[in-house]
Design a protein around this motif. Structure first.
Motif, PDB file in Angstrom:
ATOM      1  N   SER A 132       0.840  -1.202   0.000  1.00 41.59           N
ATOM      2  CA  SER A 132       0.000   0.000   0.000  1.00 41.59           C
ATOM      3  C   SER A 132       0.874   1.251   0.000  1.00 41.59           C
ATOM      4  CB  SER A 132      -0.920  -0.005   1.227  1.00 41.59           C
ATOM      5  OG  SER A 132      -1.769   1.121   1.215  1.00 41.59           O
ATOM      6  N   PHE A 133       0.697   2.101  -1.015  1.00 41.41           N
ATOM      7  CA  PHE A 133       1.322   3.423  -1.071  1.00 41.41           C
ATOM      8  C   PHE A 133       0.241   4.442  -0.741  1.00 41.41           C
ATOM      9  CE2 PHE A 133       4.271   0.975  -3.476  1.00 41.41           C
ATOM     10  CZ  PHE A 133       5.455   1.690  -3.606  1.00 41.41           C
ATOM     11  N   ARG A 134       0.562   5.340   0.187  1.00 40.23           N
ATOM     12  CA  ARG A 134      -0.381   6.394   0.541  1.00 40.23           C
ATOM     13  C   ARG A 134       0.302   7.746   0.404  1.00 40.23           C
ATOM     14  NH1 ARG A 134      -3.423   3.363  -0.558  1.00 40.23           N
ATOM     15  NH2 ARG A 134      -5.032   2.267   0.613  1.00 40.23           N
ATOM     16  N   ASN A 135      -0.101   8.475  -0.659  1.00 43.80           N
ATOM     17  CA  ASN A 135       0.389   9.828  -0.921  1.00 43.80           C
ATOM     18  C   ASN A 135       1.919   9.888  -0.829  1.00 43.80           C
ATOM     19  OD1 ASN A 135       0.038  12.546  -1.601  1.00 43.80           O
ATOM     20  ND2 ASN A 135      -0.009  13.186   0.548  1.00 43.80           N
ATOM     21  N   VAL A 136       2.578   8.982  -1.555  1.00 49.35           N
ATOM     22  CA  VAL A 136       4.028   8.844  -1.468  1.00 49.35           C
ATOM     23  C   VAL A 136       4.721   9.718  -2.508  1.00 49.35           C
ATOM     24  CG1 VAL A 136       5.989   7.267  -1.767  1.00 49.35           C
ATOM     25  CG2 VAL A 136       3.950   6.529  -0.499  1.00 49.35           C
ATOM     26  N   SER A 137       5.608  10.555  -2.027  1.00 52.02           N
ATOM     27  CA  SER A 137       6.508  11.329  -2.894  1.00 52.02           C
ATOM     28  C   SER A 137       7.932  11.081  -2.410  1.00 52.02           C
ATOM     29  CB  SER A 137       6.186  12.826  -2.838  1.00 52.02           C
ATOM     30  OG  SER A 137       4.899  13.090  -3.356  1.00 52.02           O
ATOM     31  N   TYR A 138       8.854  11.024  -3.366  1.00 49.19           N
ATOM     32  CA  TYR A 138      10.236  10.738  -2.991  1.00 49.19           C
ATOM     33  C   TYR A 138      11.190  11.484  -3.910  1.00 49.19           C
ATOM     34  CZ  TYR A 138      14.680   8.337  -2.367  1.00 49.19           C
ATOM     35  OH  TYR A 138      15.999   8.073  -2.151  1.00 49.19           O
ATOM     36  N   SER A 139      12.242  12.033  -3.302  1.00 43.40           N
ATOM     37  CA  SER A 139      13.323  12.647  -4.066  1.00 43.40           C
ATOM     38  C   SER A 139      14.641  12.058  -3.591  1.00 43.40           C
ATOM     39  CB  SER A 139      13.331  14.170  -3.902  1.00 43.40           C
ATOM     40  OG  SER A 139      13.435  14.532  -2.541  1.00 43.40           O
ATOM     41  N   TYR A 140      15.538  11.758  -4.533  1.00 43.48           N
ATOM     42  CA  TYR A 140      16.854  11.207  -4.210  1.00 43.48           C
ATOM     43  C   TYR A 140      17.719  12.284  -3.550  1.00 43.48           C
ATOM     44  CZ  TYR A 140      15.900   6.913  -6.779  1.00 43.48           C
ATOM     45  OH  TYR A 140      15.373   5.704  -7.189  1.00 43.48           O
ATOM     46  N   PRO A 141      18.801  11.852  -2.887  1.00 45.20           N
ATOM     47  CA  PRO A 141      19.670  12.837  -2.210  1.00 45.20           C
ATOM     48  C   PRO A 141      20.209  13.912  -3.146  1.00 45.20           C
ATOM     49  CG  PRO A 141      20.203  10.629  -1.469  1.00 45.20           C
ATOM     50  CD  PRO A 141      19.217  10.470  -2.591  1.00 45.20           C
ATOM     51  N   SER A 142      20.322  13.602  -4.443  1.00 43.64           N
ATOM     52  CA  SER A 142      20.804  14.601  -5.405  1.00 43.64           C
ATOM     53  C   SER A 142      19.864  15.790  -5.497  1.00 43.64           C
ATOM     54  CB  SER A 142      20.952  13.969  -6.793  1.00 43.64           C
ATOM     55  OG  SER A 142      19.705  13.487  -7.257  1.00 43.64           O
ATOM     56  N   GLY A 143      18.594  15.583  -5.103  1.00 44.65           N
ATOM     57  CA  GLY A 143      17.632  16.673  -5.077  1.00 44.65           C
ATOM     58  C   GLY A 143      17.149  17.130  -6.431  1.00 44.65           C
ATOM     59  N   GLU A 144      17.266  16.272  -7.439  1.00 42.65           N
ATOM     60  CA  GLU A 144      16.872  16.660  -8.801  1.00 42.65           C
ATOM     61  C   GLU A 144      15.391  16.362  -9.038  1.00 42.65           C
ATOM     62  OE1 GLU A 144      19.479  14.697 -11.466  1.00 42.65           O
ATOM     63  OE2 GLU A 144      21.273  15.709 -10.728  1.00 42.65           O
ATOM     64  N   GLY A 145      14.524  17.027  -8.330  1.00 39.55           N
ATOM     65  CA  GLY A 145      13.091  16.861  -8.525  1.00 39.55           C
ATOM     66  C   GLY A 145      12.573  15.589  -7.890  1.00 39.55           C
ATOM     67  N   LEU A 146      11.268  15.341  -8.062  1.00 40.54           N
ATOM     68  CA  LEU A 146      10.605  14.191  -7.465  1.00 40.54           C
ATOM     69  C   LEU A 146      10.728  12.975  -8.372  1.00 40.54           C
ATOM     70  CD1 LEU A 146       7.323  15.791  -6.066  1.00 40.54           C
ATOM     71  CD2 LEU A 146       9.319  15.044  -4.757  1.00 40.54           C
ATOM     72  N   ALA A 147      11.254  11.879  -7.840  1.00 38.15           N
ATOM     73  CA  ALA A 147      11.278  10.617  -8.586  1.00 38.15           C
ATOM     74  C   ALA A 147       9.908   9.952  -8.531  1.00 38.15           C
ATOM     75  CB  ALA A 147      12.343   9.694  -8.011  1.00 38.15           C
ATOM     76  N   LEU A 148       9.209  10.129  -7.416  1.00 38.24           N
ATOM     77  CA  LEU A 148       7.817   9.703  -7.269  1.00 38.24           C
ATOM     78  C   LEU A 148       7.015  10.889  -6.768  1.00 38.24           C
ATOM     79  CD1 LEU A 148       8.217   6.209  -5.529  1.00 38.24           C
ATOM     80  CD2 LEU A 148       7.793   6.657  -7.957  1.00 38.24           C
ATOM     81  N   ASP A 149       5.799  11.030  -7.276  1.00 40.84           N
ATOM     82  CA  ASP A 149       5.007  12.212  -6.983  1.00 40.84           C
ATOM     83  C   ASP A 149       3.568  11.815  -6.661  1.00 40.84           C
ATOM     84  OD1 ASP A 149       3.849  14.691  -6.807  1.00 40.84           O
ATOM     85  OD2 ASP A 149       4.340  15.331  -8.843  1.00 40.84           O
ATOM     86  N   SER A 150       3.211  11.863  -5.374  1.00 36.63           N
ATOM     87  CA  SER A 150       1.828  11.657  -4.920  1.00 36.63           C
ATOM     88  C   SER A 150       1.271  10.304  -5.358  1.00 36.63           C
ATOM     89  CB  SER A 150       0.920  12.776  -5.444  1.00 36.63           C
ATOM     90  OG  SER A 150       1.433  14.045  -5.083  1.00 36.63           O
ATOM     91  N   ILE A 151       2.005   9.235  -5.049  1.00 37.66           N
ATOM     92  CA  ILE A 151       1.609   7.889  -5.449  1.00 37.66           C
ATOM     93  C   ILE A 151       0.618   7.307  -4.450  1.00 37.66           C
ATOM     94  CG2 ILE A 151       2.404   5.518  -5.823  1.00 37.66           C
ATOM     95  CD1 ILE A 151       3.305   7.348  -8.035  1.00 37.66           C
ATOM     96  N   ASP A 152      -0.524   6.880  -4.948  1.00 39.31           N
ATOM     97  CA  ASP A 152      -1.489   6.086  -4.190  1.00 39.31           C
ATOM     98  C   ASP A 152      -1.709   4.789  -4.956  1.00 39.31           C
ATOM     99  OD1 ASP A 152      -2.513   7.574  -1.787  1.00 39.31           O
ATOM    100  OD2 ASP A 152      -2.899   9.095  -3.319  1.00 39.31           O
ATOM    101  N   LEU A 153      -1.394   3.674  -4.328  1.00 31.69           N
ATOM    102  CA  LEU A 153      -1.463   2.389  -5.034  1.00 31.69           C
ATOM    103  C   LEU A 153      -1.618   1.261  -4.030  1.00 31.69           C
ATOM    104  CD1 LEU A 153      -1.096   0.776  -7.732  1.00 31.69           C
ATOM    105  CD2 LEU A 153       1.349   0.694  -7.179  1.00 31.69           C
ATOM    106  N   ASP A 154      -2.532   0.333  -4.320  1.00 31.11           N
ATOM    107  CA  ASP A 154      -2.680  -0.888  -3.542  1.00 31.11           C
ATOM    108  C   ASP A 154      -2.435  -2.092  -4.439  1.00 31.11           C
ATOM    109  OD1 ASP A 154      -3.328   0.368  -1.164  1.00 31.11           O
ATOM    110  OD2 ASP A 154      -5.497   0.242  -1.502  1.00 31.11           O
ATOM    111  N   VAL A 155      -1.743  -3.084  -3.891  1.00 30.38           N
ATOM    112  CA  VAL A 155      -1.551  -4.369  -4.569  1.00 30.38           C
ATOM    113  C   VAL A 155      -2.116  -5.443  -3.656  1.00 30.38           C
ATOM    114  CG1 VAL A 155       0.112  -6.016  -5.489  1.00 30.38           C
ATOM    115  CG2 VAL A 155       0.523  -3.554  -5.757  1.00 30.38           C
TER     116      VAL A 155
END
Length: 287
Positions: free
Chosen positions: A7-30
């Motif tokens: 379960s992803f709930r409103n997941v956003s992630y940026s790598y330490p390099s800080g070059e923008g969001l690699a994931l942006d507002s992910i909501d997903l259930d498997v």
């Protein structure tokens, strides 16, 4: 409905390099036992999403994670990767780079040893796991002497020996020939069908997605832009083309025929029904 295993709930992630969001507002259930295919261009966030499931993101790679990722009831941000490996197994695109031992048996034993599995238990687990992936009797073979498809099946066996609930494969056939690709995809489908394993495949092979997946999730720019069954997703031919993504050849042909007024009804995603439908069209034309 059962509780989702991922379960992803409103997941956003940026790598330490800080070059923008690699994931942006992910909501997903498997759901448990589901076969989910992840589709998108390079840089769309597919691998990052997979690394969130096994805990490499954020616990090993750092960066900033917002929201929550829950796997089998565990918040991945609270558990080391070695613990998540008991729940999630991940196989990458180049199996040869994952091989470090002198024999097939030693390759599988490595992860078991690191997890503190007793020797007597390993002696039982190794041949059982090799049989599951079609490598029975290969214990003394050198991993580097195997074919590409066999190496990838060995990589899967090393993961399966840990008895995970979830198998993630990140472009597992990008370096394999057609026979090796078929071996790996058949193996994943068998594990999903016969063992009830939850399978998440990150791939560009859309024909495989259409044949095996229960659901296709399309990523673009770190966001989920489509989420549905293969039939639902691959019927959106023009939208996928705008994202520079392929559709199965059957769907592409049907879309061309529909544009010319020669196709009615649903867009097929698999070759067999498409061939049957084209045969009917030709028969009607001859009549």
């Amino acid at each position: 409905m059962t509780e989702p295993i991922v379960s992803f709930r409103n997941v956003s992630y940026s790598y330490p390099s800080g070059e923008g969001l690699a994931l942006d507002s992910i909501d997903l259930d498997v759901q448990p036992g589901e076969y989910v295919a992840i589709l998108g261009l390079n840089g769309a966030g597919k691998t990052t999403l997979g690394l969130c499931v096994n805990g490499v993101v954020p616990t090993m790679l750092g960066g900033e994670l917002q929201g929550t990722v829950t796997v089998a009831g565990l918040d991945v941000a609270d558990y080391p990767v070695r613990e998540m490996a008991k729940v999630v197994g991940m196989v990458f695109d180049n199996p040869e780079f994952q091989m470090s031992q002198m024999s097939v048996a030693e390759e599988i034993a490595l992860g078991l040893e690191n997890s503190g599995v007793p020797h007597d238990e390993m002696v039982r687990i190794i041949p059982e796991t090799l049989a599951i992936v079609g490598l029975a009797g290969f214990e003394e073979r050198s991993p580097l002497g195997l074919s590409g498809g066999q190496q990838q099946r060995l990589a899967i066996a090393a993961v399966l020996a840990m008895r995970p609930q979830i198998l993630i494969m990140d472009e597992p056939t990008s370096n394999l020939d057609p026979l090796g690709k078929q071996e790996v995809f058949d193996m994943a489908a068998k594990l999903n069908r016969d063992e009830g394993m939850t399978v998440i495949v990150i791939e560009h092979e859309v024909e495989v997605m259409a044949r095996y997946a229960d659901r296709v999730v399309v990523l673009d720019g770190g966001r989920i832009v489509m989420n549905g069954t293969p039939a639902e997703i691959f019927s959106r031919v023009d939208e996928l083309a705008a994202l520079k993504l392929r559709v199965p050849e059957a769907a592409a042909v049907a879309a061309i025929l529909r544009a010319r007024g020669m196709w009615e009804g649903p867009i097929p995603t698999r070759t067999e029904p498409a061939v049957e439908a084209v045969d009917r069209l030709l028969e009607a034309h001859r009549g």
